[in-house]
Design a protein around this motif. Structure first.
Motif, PDB file in Angstrom:
ATOM      1  N   LYS A  86       9.424  10.421  -3.654  1.00  0.00           N
ATOM      2  CA  LYS A  86       8.713   9.620  -2.668  1.00  0.00           C
ATOM      3  C   LYS A  86       7.770   8.665  -3.380  1.00  0.00           C
ATOM      4  O   LYS A  86       7.204   8.994  -4.422  1.00  0.00           O
ATOM      5  CB  LYS A  86       7.920  10.507  -1.701  1.00  0.00           C
ATOM      6  N   GLY A 193      12.886  -2.088   2.491  1.00  0.00           N
ATOM      7  CA  GLY A 193      12.577  -0.982   1.588  1.00  0.00           C
ATOM      8  C   GLY A 193      11.190  -1.104   0.992  1.00  0.00           C
ATOM      9  O   GLY A 193      10.447  -0.121   0.886  1.00  0.00           O
ATOM     10  N   ALA A 196       8.650  -0.449   3.713  1.00  0.00           N
ATOM     11  CA  ALA A 196       8.598   0.980   4.022  1.00  0.00           C
ATOM     12  C   ALA A 196       7.753   1.724   3.001  1.00  0.00           C
ATOM     13  O   ALA A 196       6.938   2.586   3.352  1.00  0.00           O
ATOM     14  CB  ALA A 196      10.017   1.552   4.070  1.00  0.00           C
ATOM     15  N   ALA A 197       7.929   1.391   1.717  1.00  0.00           N
ATOM     16  CA  ALA A 197       7.133   2.040   0.672  1.00  0.00           C
ATOM     17  C   ALA A 197       5.659   1.705   0.822  1.00  0.00           C
ATOM     18  O   ALA A 197       4.783   2.541   0.599  1.00  0.00           O
ATOM     19  CB  ALA A 197       7.635   1.616  -0.704  1.00  0.00           C
ATOM     20  N   THR A 201       6.680   4.770   5.383  1.00  0.00           N
ATOM     21  CA  THR A 201       7.707   5.126   6.357  1.00  0.00           C
ATOM     22  C   THR A 201       9.078   4.906   5.729  1.00  0.00           C
ATOM     23  O   THR A 201       9.212   4.929   4.506  1.00  0.00           O
ATOM     24  CB  THR A 201       7.524   4.301   7.655  1.00  0.00           C
ATOM     25  N   VAL A 202      10.111   4.710   6.550  1.00  0.00           N
ATOM     26  CA  VAL A 202      11.473   4.521   6.044  1.00  0.00           C
ATOM     27  C   VAL A 202      11.977   3.152   6.494  1.00  0.00           C
ATOM     28  O   VAL A 202      11.528   2.608   7.509  1.00  0.00           O
ATOM     29  CB  VAL A 202      12.420   5.631   6.551  1.00  0.00           C
ATOM     30  N   PRO A 203      12.932   2.551   5.753  1.00  0.00           N
ATOM     31  CA  PRO A 203      13.414   1.205   6.088  1.00  0.00           C
ATOM     32  C   PRO A 203      13.968   1.083   7.496  1.00  0.00           C
ATOM     33  O   PRO A 203      13.826   0.032   8.136  1.00  0.00           O
ATOM     34  CB  PRO A 203      14.505   0.953   5.033  1.00  0.00           C
ATOM     35  N   GLU A 204      14.604   2.150   8.007  1.00  0.00           N
ATOM     36  CA  GLU A 204      15.199   2.088   9.341  1.00  0.00           C
ATOM     37  C   GLU A 204      14.142   1.830  10.415  1.00  0.00           C
ATOM     38  O   GLU A 204      14.374   1.076  11.368  1.00  0.00           O
ATOM     39  CB  GLU A 204      15.950   3.387   9.645  1.00  0.00           C
TER      40      GLU A 204
END
Length: 240
Positions: A86, A193, A196-197, A201-204
């Motif tokens: 992570k 991406g 998100a970082a 969170t996450v890219p989706e």
């Protein structure tokens, strides 16, 4: 690995003239207010390194042996989880900024986070001990360092607030407003991406929130370019 050894991807560049390095240092907030003679002394102690996109500038746990001043490109400072699976982006550093200067003044100076070039970048570097000696004997520079440390602490508190107490939509809205203020409408959005970082969170979820904002008429999208259409509505979302 010691910082005096070039990392893979780091190249020594043809140095700018002393006058140009002095000018670039004068644009760096931490050095503003210094006398011309002090800026020249700093410039004489600097050397240039070029880092290709994707190259590490330093890694978490590396000893701090130098001061880094970004003069071209963009750097990402990030923290990795203990298992390395992570990452959270702490800062995106732009030109004329000192990078991870806080670590220079630690009792046991090692980098608490990693840094990589997300564009081809050029960094001015100076020996840590020489810089600390200059801070000790220059009151204006010492005051600038204190202001820098205070600002970074404030940024960290804001990051913690954003990651732990705000929903993803609020974080995305705030980021869009910040980019629009800094770059103007039609700014190029970082990859999902990377966002998100940065936002924990996450890219989706980033893609989903951007789509929602687009359908609600809050923003206009053309590829990775973004126009903010309803600033007040985004501001309301950003503080939720």
């Amino acid at each position: 690995m010691g910082q005096n050894t070039l990392r893979e991807g780091a190249l020594m560049t043809s140095p700018h003239p002393l006058s140009e390095i002095t000018r670039m240092l004068s644009l760096t907030p931490i050095f503003q207010g210094l006398q011309d003679s002090d800026l020249i002394d700093l410039a004489k102690a600097m050397r240039e390194q070029h880092f290709e996109k994707g190259s590490p500038i330093f890694l978490q746990g590396d000893p701090v042996e130098r001061v880094n001043i970004l003069i071209r490109g963009c750097l990402r400072v990030f923290k990795e989880g203990s298992r390395g699976n992570k990452q959270i982006t702490l800062h995106l550093e732009k030109p004329y900024r000192a990078v991870a200067l806080v670590a220079v003044f630690l009792d046991h100076p090692v980098y608490p986070a990693s840094c990589e070039a997300i564009e081809d970048s050029t960094v001015l570097v100076m020996d840590r001990k020489a810089f600390m000696e200059m801070v000790t004997h220059n009151a204006v520079l010492a005051q600038s360092v204190i202001r820098y440390q205070a600002r970074k602490q404030g940024e960290l508190m804001h990051l913690l607030d954003r990651l732990f107490f705000r929903e993803v939509g609020s974080r995305v809205a705030e980021t869009l407003l910040t980019l629009q203020e800094e770059l103007g409408n039609g700014f190029v959005l970082p990859t999902n991406g990377m966002l998100a970082a940065q936002l924990g969170t996450v890219p989706e979820l980033i893609s989903r929130k951007l789509g929602e904002f687009y359908r609600q008429g809050l923003i206009h999208l053309e590829g990775r370019k973004v126009w903010v259409l309803k600033k007040e509505d985004l501001q309301e979302l950003a503080v939720e």
